[in-house]
Design a protein around this motif. Sequence first.
Motif, mmCIF file in Angstrom:
data_model
loop_
_atom_site.group_PDB
_atom_site.id
_atom_site.type_symbol
_atom_site.label_atom_id
_atom_site.label_comp_id
_atom_site.label_asym_id
_atom_site.label_seq_id
_atom_site.Cartn_x
_atom_site.Cartn_y
_atom_site.Cartn_z
ATOM 1 N N ASP A 85 0.816 -1.213 0.000
ATOM 2 C CA ASP A 85 0.000 0.000 0.000
ATOM 3 C C ASP A 85 0.851 1.266 0.000
ATOM 4 O O ASP A 85 2.026 1.245 0.378
ATOM 5 C CB ASP A 85 -0.855 0.054 1.271
ATOM 6 C CG ASP A 85 -1.961 -0.979 1.267
ATOM 7 O OD1 ASP A 85 -1.983 -1.819 0.358
ATOM 8 O OD2 ASP A 85 -2.797 -0.939 2.187
ATOM 9 N N ASP A 86 0.175 2.353 -0.363
ATOM 10 C CA ASP A 86 0.614 3.745 -0.133
ATOM 11 C C ASP A 86 1.593 4.313 -1.155
ATOM 12 O O ASP A 86 1.968 5.473 -1.056
ATOM 13 C CB ASP A 86 1.226 3.936 1.273
ATOM 14 C CG ASP A 86 0.219 3.707 2.387
ATOM 15 O OD1 ASP A 86 -0.940 3.372 2.075
ATOM 16 O OD2 ASP A 86 0.599 3.852 3.561
ATOM 17 N N HIS A 136 -6.274 3.343 -3.472
ATOM 18 C CA HIS A 136 -6.241 3.452 -2.005
ATOM 19 C C HIS A 136 -6.616 4.886 -1.608
ATOM 20 O O HIS A 136 -6.000 5.451 -0.726
ATOM 21 C CB HIS A 136 -4.805 3.080 -1.591
ATOM 22 C CG HIS A 136 -4.570 2.832 -0.133
ATOM 23 N ND1 HIS A 136 -5.405 2.085 0.662
ATOM 24 C CD2 HIS A 136 -3.539 3.212 0.684
ATOM 25 C CE1 HIS A 136 -4.905 2.024 1.889
ATOM 26 N NE2 HIS A 136 -3.777 2.705 1.923
ATOM 27 N N HIS A 140 -5.445 9.521 1.194
ATOM 28 C CA HIS A 140 -5.230 8.611 2.324
ATOM 29 C C HIS A 140 -5.792 9.147 3.645
ATOM 30 O O HIS A 140 -5.102 9.173 4.678
ATOM 31 C CB HIS A 140 -3.730 8.313 2.480
ATOM 32 C CG HIS A 140 -3.453 7.031 3.215
ATOM 33 N ND1 HIS A 140 -3.346 6.949 4.583
ATOM 34 C CD2 HIS A 140 -3.276 5.761 2.778
ATOM 35 C CE1 HIS A 140 -3.096 5.702 4.949
ATOM 36 N NE2 HIS A 140 -3.055 4.955 3.871
ATOM 37 N N HIS A 238 3.888 -2.296 3.025
ATOM 38 C CA HIS A 238 3.934 -0.927 2.487
ATOM 39 C C HIS A 238 5.249 -0.735 1.739
ATOM 40 O O HIS A 238 6.320 -0.759 2.353
ATOM 41 C CB HIS A 238 3.818 0.085 3.635
ATOM 42 C CG HIS A 238 2.484 0.023 4.335
ATOM 43 N ND1 HIS A 238 2.176 -0.958 5.258
ATOM 44 C CD2 HIS A 238 1.375 0.791 4.205
ATOM 45 C CE1 HIS A 238 0.933 -0.770 5.674
ATOM 46 N NE2 HIS A 238 0.417 0.286 5.059
ATOM 47 N N ALA A 431 -3.273 0.487 6.984
ATOM 48 C CA ALA A 431 -3.252 0.047 5.594
ATOM 49 C C ALA A 431 -2.874 1.192 4.679
ATOM 50 O O ALA A 431 -3.270 2.299 4.889
ATOM 51 C CB ALA A 431 -4.613 -0.476 5.186
HETATM 52 ZN ZN LIG Z 1 -2.427 3.027 3.474
#
Ligand SMILES: [Zn+2]
Length: 431
Positions: A85-86, A136, A140, A238, A431
Amino acid sequence: MADKAQNEGRRRQRAGLIGSALSFGLLIGLAAAQPASAADCPGNPDAIGTSRTIVVDPRQHPRIGTMQYPETLPLRDHEVVLSFDDGPLPRNSDKILAILASQCVKANFFLIGEMARTYPEGVRKLVDAGHTIGTHTQTHPLTMNRMPIERAEAEIDDGIASVKAALGPDADKSLAPFFRIPGLERATAVENYLASKGIQIWSADFPADDWRHISSQRVYDLAIQRIEAKGKGILLLHDIQARTVAALPRILATLKEKGYHIVHVVPATPDRPATPTEPQEWQLRPPSETVAVRRWPEVPNFFFANAEAFAAPAWSDFAGSSGGLVPRAEPFDRPGRRALARDRWAVVPPLSAQGVANTLPIPAEAVFQIPELPHPTPETVALLAPPEPRPATSAGEAIFRRGKAEHSRGKQAAKARKPGHAASTTSGRGA
Ligand SMILES: [Zn+2]
């Protein structure tokens, strides 16, 4: 400025190298007509590889990941899906890409819209390397569970638009309808919106806490311990974190050593049907192991065949006053319950004269006498009229209502107690 251009040039060069290495890997994989495995990962005989690719239909399974939902991906024992993620954040995401490439591993990424706007080349690198990308949100936010739904929808839509902008003309083909809620801060309205758009929500089966300020050793330990505890599932990582870059090679090496396989997930399309699965494969544990009901032995018939204590009831015992069979009403269906009570009252079978004599004295005739009056008065009319139907608030009804209210209060209390039920308790999942 010159430095920046130079850096950019170096980055593109690196990306080009990774890209060609991966294209080569892809060709090898296609030639073998099998997903890449350790044996056909060029230059790395110890690679864990990607054991298989599964195709999923988001509309059939809109929410997955046992950290929050009943279903997860239809994985076999010792199969793990890597999710990141991210990103993209070139500084660390490029290193993650290189590690995955060297291990011939394909993963699933969930990108932030703002990151995609800032580093569009990072998005294209992921796609060129054959990974699957979902989104995502745009910025965020960790408040998806309590922001107005219009704002949540905008976060989702903007995030998708940003990643598509980075992908260019092939966007629709390259972006999977997969989504992860930031911080896993789920809300029903958000889930409904995503389901209405045919987008699958990915929770996870195990995090490795790599967003927290812990050592890469700790990330490694948590990943392995939690994977071992469940035996299969989606690992949440991540790619923007340096500690994840440091932990990933060891995680992959240990997984291989322990006999795990990496699975890649892609969405179904008109030309690519979903991998055939049985409903129970979407549960972490097959239902036969947890649902006892199906395994109760059936009562053998001979038990009843030899029983002589009770005579078989006659059809008339079940008949309503109208002669038809009384429908089996649901126990909490109130009109049905009342009908059932009336009908049963009406069909009490007449007792034989002998039976009555043996048990109760015959009532005196006077009990049945009604005074004869020359003219009916309002009082006598009332006396002779059939009784009013039972009021809805009889004693039984009151008990039933009280019981139901207590039951529903109990359920609410249980919901409040249940960990992870309220979206507000999910903070810290990162997440
Ligand atoms: Zn995230």
